[in-house]
Design a protein around this motif. Structure first.
Motif, PDB file in Angstrom:
ATOM      1  N   GLY A 197     -14.379   5.806  10.743  1.00  0.00           N
ATOM      2  CA  GLY A 197     -14.981   4.722   9.972  1.00  0.00           C
ATOM      3  C   GLY A 197     -14.024   4.027   9.030  1.00  0.00           C
ATOM      4  O   GLY A 197     -14.376   3.028   8.404  1.00  0.00           O
ATOM      5  N   ASP A 198     -12.791   4.522   8.919  1.00  0.00           N
ATOM      6  CA  ASP A 198     -11.821   3.923   8.006  1.00  0.00           C
ATOM      7  C   ASP A 198     -11.066   2.749   8.615  1.00  0.00           C
ATOM      8  O   ASP A 198     -10.297   2.098   7.932  1.00  0.00           O
ATOM      9  N   SER A 199     -11.225   2.501   9.926  1.00  0.00           N
ATOM     10  CA  SER A 199     -10.498   1.407  10.559  1.00  0.00           C
ATOM     11  C   SER A 199     -11.083   0.061  10.131  1.00  0.00           C
ATOM     12  O   SER A 199     -12.221  -0.053   9.712  1.00  0.00           O
ATOM     13  N   GLY A 200     -10.256  -0.999  10.242  1.00  0.00           N
ATOM     14  CA  GLY A 200     -10.686  -2.342   9.883  1.00  0.00           C
ATOM     15  C   GLY A 200     -10.064  -2.833   8.592  1.00  0.00           C
ATOM     16  O   GLY A 200      -9.846  -4.009   8.406  1.00  0.00           O
ATOM     17  N   GLN A 201      -9.782  -1.953   7.671  1.00  0.00           N
ATOM     18  CA  GLN A 201      -9.081  -2.297   6.449  1.00  0.00           C
ATOM     19  C   GLN A 201      -8.304  -1.056   5.993  1.00  0.00           C
ATOM     20  O   GLN A 201      -8.495   0.023   6.527  1.00  0.00           O
ATOM     21  N   SER A 202      -7.410  -1.237   5.039  1.00  0.00           N
ATOM     22  CA  SER A 202      -6.617  -0.093   4.598  1.00  0.00           C
ATOM     23  C   SER A 202      -7.434   0.785   3.660  1.00  0.00           C
ATOM     24  O   SER A 202      -7.804   0.351   2.569  1.00  0.00           O
ATOM     25  N   PRO A 203      -7.767   2.014   4.068  1.00  0.00           N
ATOM     26  CA  PRO A 203      -8.517   2.909   3.195  1.00  0.00           C
ATOM     27  C   PRO A 203      -7.630   3.611   2.167  1.00  0.00           C
ATOM     28  O   PRO A 203      -8.123   4.264   1.260  1.00  0.00           O
ATOM     29  N   LEU A 204      -6.309   3.507   2.343  1.00  0.00           N
ATOM     30  CA  LEU A 204      -5.374   4.135   1.423  1.00  0.00           C
ATOM     31  C   LEU A 204      -4.899   3.107   0.398  1.00  0.00           C
ATOM     32  O   LEU A 204      -4.527   1.990   0.755  1.00  0.00           O
ATOM     33  N   ALA A 205      -4.912   3.490  -0.855  1.00  0.00           N
ATOM     34  CA  ALA A 205      -4.369   2.610  -1.881  1.00  0.00           C
ATOM     35  C   ALA A 205      -2.870   2.450  -1.666  1.00  0.00           C
ATOM     36  O   ALA A 205      -2.215   3.334  -1.104  1.00  0.00           O
ATOM     37  N   TRP A 206      -2.301   1.326  -2.100  1.00  0.00           N
ATOM     38  CA  TRP A 206      -0.869   1.101  -1.940  1.00  0.00           C
ATOM     39  C   TRP A 206      -0.371   0.194  -3.066  1.00  0.00           C
ATOM     40  O   TRP A 206      -1.120  -0.550  -3.677  1.00  0.00           O
ATOM     41  N   THR A 207       0.918   0.282  -3.330  1.00  0.00           N
ATOM     42  CA  THR A 207       1.536  -0.561  -4.341  1.00  0.00           C
ATOM     43  C   THR A 207       3.014  -0.735  -4.003  1.00  0.00           C
ATOM     44  O   THR A 207       3.535  -0.115  -3.068  1.00  0.00           O
ATOM     45  N   TYR A 208       3.684  -1.573  -4.758  1.00  0.00           N
ATOM     46  CA  TYR A 208       5.117  -1.827  -4.535  1.00  0.00           C
ATOM     47  C   TYR A 208       5.715  -2.365  -5.829  1.00  0.00           C
ATOM     48  O   TYR A 208       4.986  -2.693  -6.782  1.00  0.00           O
ATOM     49  N   LEU A 209       7.037  -2.449  -5.883  1.00  0.00           N
ATOM     50  CA  LEU A 209       7.709  -2.930  -7.086  1.00  0.00           C
ATOM     51  C   LEU A 209       7.323  -4.386  -7.350  1.00  0.00           C
ATOM     52  O   LEU A 209       7.514  -5.241  -6.494  1.00  0.00           O
ATOM     53  N   GLY A 210       6.761  -4.641  -8.524  1.00  0.00           N
ATOM     54  CA  GLY A 210       6.357  -5.998  -8.867  1.00  0.00           C
ATOM     55  C   GLY A 210       4.954  -6.368  -8.430  1.00  0.00           C
ATOM     56  O   GLY A 210       4.580  -7.542  -8.496  1.00  0.00           O
ATOM     57  N   ALA A 211       4.159  -5.397  -7.988  1.00  0.00           N
ATOM     58  CA  ALA A 211       2.794  -5.697  -7.530  1.00  0.00           C
ATOM     59  C   ALA A 211       1.962  -6.335  -8.643  1.00  0.00           C
ATOM     60  O   ALA A 211       1.063  -7.137  -8.367  1.00  0.00           O
ATOM     61  N   ASN A 212       2.267  -5.997  -9.895  1.00  0.00           N
ATOM     62  CA  ASN A 212       1.499  -6.560 -11.014  1.00  0.00           C
ATOM     63  C   ASN A 212       1.882  -8.010 -11.319  1.00  0.00           C
ATOM     64  O   ASN A 212       1.258  -8.657 -12.154  1.00  0.00           O
ATOM     65  N   GLU A 213       2.915  -8.537 -10.625  1.00  0.00           N
ATOM     66  CA  GLU A 213       3.325  -9.925 -10.822  1.00  0.00           C
ATOM     67  C   GLU A 213       2.572 -10.880  -9.905  1.00  0.00           C
ATOM     68  O   GLU A 213       2.724 -12.102 -10.020  1.00  0.00           O
ATOM     69  N   GLN A 214       1.777 -10.357  -8.982  1.00  0.00           N
ATOM     70  CA  GLN A 214       1.152 -11.215  -7.979  1.00  0.00           C
ATOM     71  C   GLN A 214      -0.042 -11.969  -8.570  1.00  0.00           C
ATOM     72  O   GLN A 214      -0.660 -11.539  -9.523  1.00  0.00           O
TER      73      GLN A 214
END
Length: 267
Positions: free
Chosen positions: A250-267
């Motif tokens: 049931g997790d398919s279709g969107q990302s069920p795992l949280a994710w981040t990257y350098l500068g994600a708060n700048e978006q």
């Protein structure tokens, strides 16, 4: 980077560990092919024996940290490496060198030579566009159990904008290795409008794309869930598909795992 979130600071600490260990193990492995200047390196430390803040690459609950994936990539059976010469931080912070030499190489632990194709792109951090034509070389003989020097060049820090050196290597038409080198220090680079997309293709695969260079995209680690890769640098036009085990149908279709990257708060 300006943030008030504890999670962002945790990501930064793990990014620093990831980068430091990657630089070390990548360089030491390269030296094996240079008259055996380095005969090996001990991974310290693998995992924690109780919950603690430490320099391990796997925590007490056996959840992998970003550094785990960075070490795995540079120690893969066949790997590609690219780096520009970085100078004393106390000087380069205040005044960038006018030029920086870069080098491109491949390493292999195979017991036989391998034929490979290599590409090196020069990608603007700000726009995601190429600042000069790519370097492409086909039919390279990657020597067995050693290092193969491929090319060298220079970065012009006066005339050229900050850009990523992005290398890829194919064997038999299959993309088997990537590596990147970024302008340093990373804290002076802005990361707006990366336009990252993360999507579940099915319950076993996650597709990652970006319109501008992305540094250290990390997925949430869950007990019982295993990722083929994480802490990845994502370049425009280079879709990456991450294999994952342990998610529900049931997790398919969107990302069920949280994710981040350098500068994600700048978006």
């Amino acid at each position: 980077m300006t943030t008030a979130k504890l999670e962002d600071y945790i990501h930064l600490t793990q990014l620093v560990q990831c980068e430091a260990l990657m630089f070390g193990y990548r360089g030491w492995r390269k030296q094996w092919g240079h008259d055996r200047q380095c005969g090996g390196a001990l991974v310290w430390q693998l995992n924690d024996c109780w919950p603690v803040t430490s320099w391990s690459i796997v925590d007490y609950y056996l959840r992998r940290k970003p550094a785990y994936y960075a070490i795995a990539r540079v120690l893969a059976p066949i790997a590609v490496g690219v780096r520009r010469k970085h100078y004393d931080w106390s000087v380069s912070h205040a005044r960038d060198p006018k030029t920086q030499a870069w080098e491109l190489w491949a390493v292999s632990s195979k017991l036989h030579d391998v034929t490979a194709d290599v590409e090196l792109r020069f990608i603007s951090v700000e726009t995601g566009k190429a600042i000069e034509p790519s370097f492409v070389k086909k039919g390279i003989r990657v020597v067995a159990n050693g290092t193969t020097e491929i090319s060298t060049g220079y970065v012009d820090n006066v005339k050229e904008e900050p850009h990523v050196l992005a290398a890829r290597l194919w064997v038999g038409g299959e993309l088997v290795a990537r590596d990147t080198d970024w302008p340093q220090p990373l804290k002076y680079l802005p990361f707006p409008e990366r336009k990252v997309q993360v999507k579940m293709l099915n319950c076993n695969e996650i597709r990652v794309t970006a319109e501008r260079p992305v540094k250290c995209l990390v997925f949430e680690e869950r007990i019982g869930c295993h990722l083929s890769d994480s802490a990845i640098d994502v370049m425009p036009g280079d879709e990456q598909v991450i294999s994952v085990r342990g998610l529900n149908e049931g997790d398919s279709g969107q990302s069920p795992l949280a994710w981040t990257y350098l500068g994600a708060n700048e978006q």
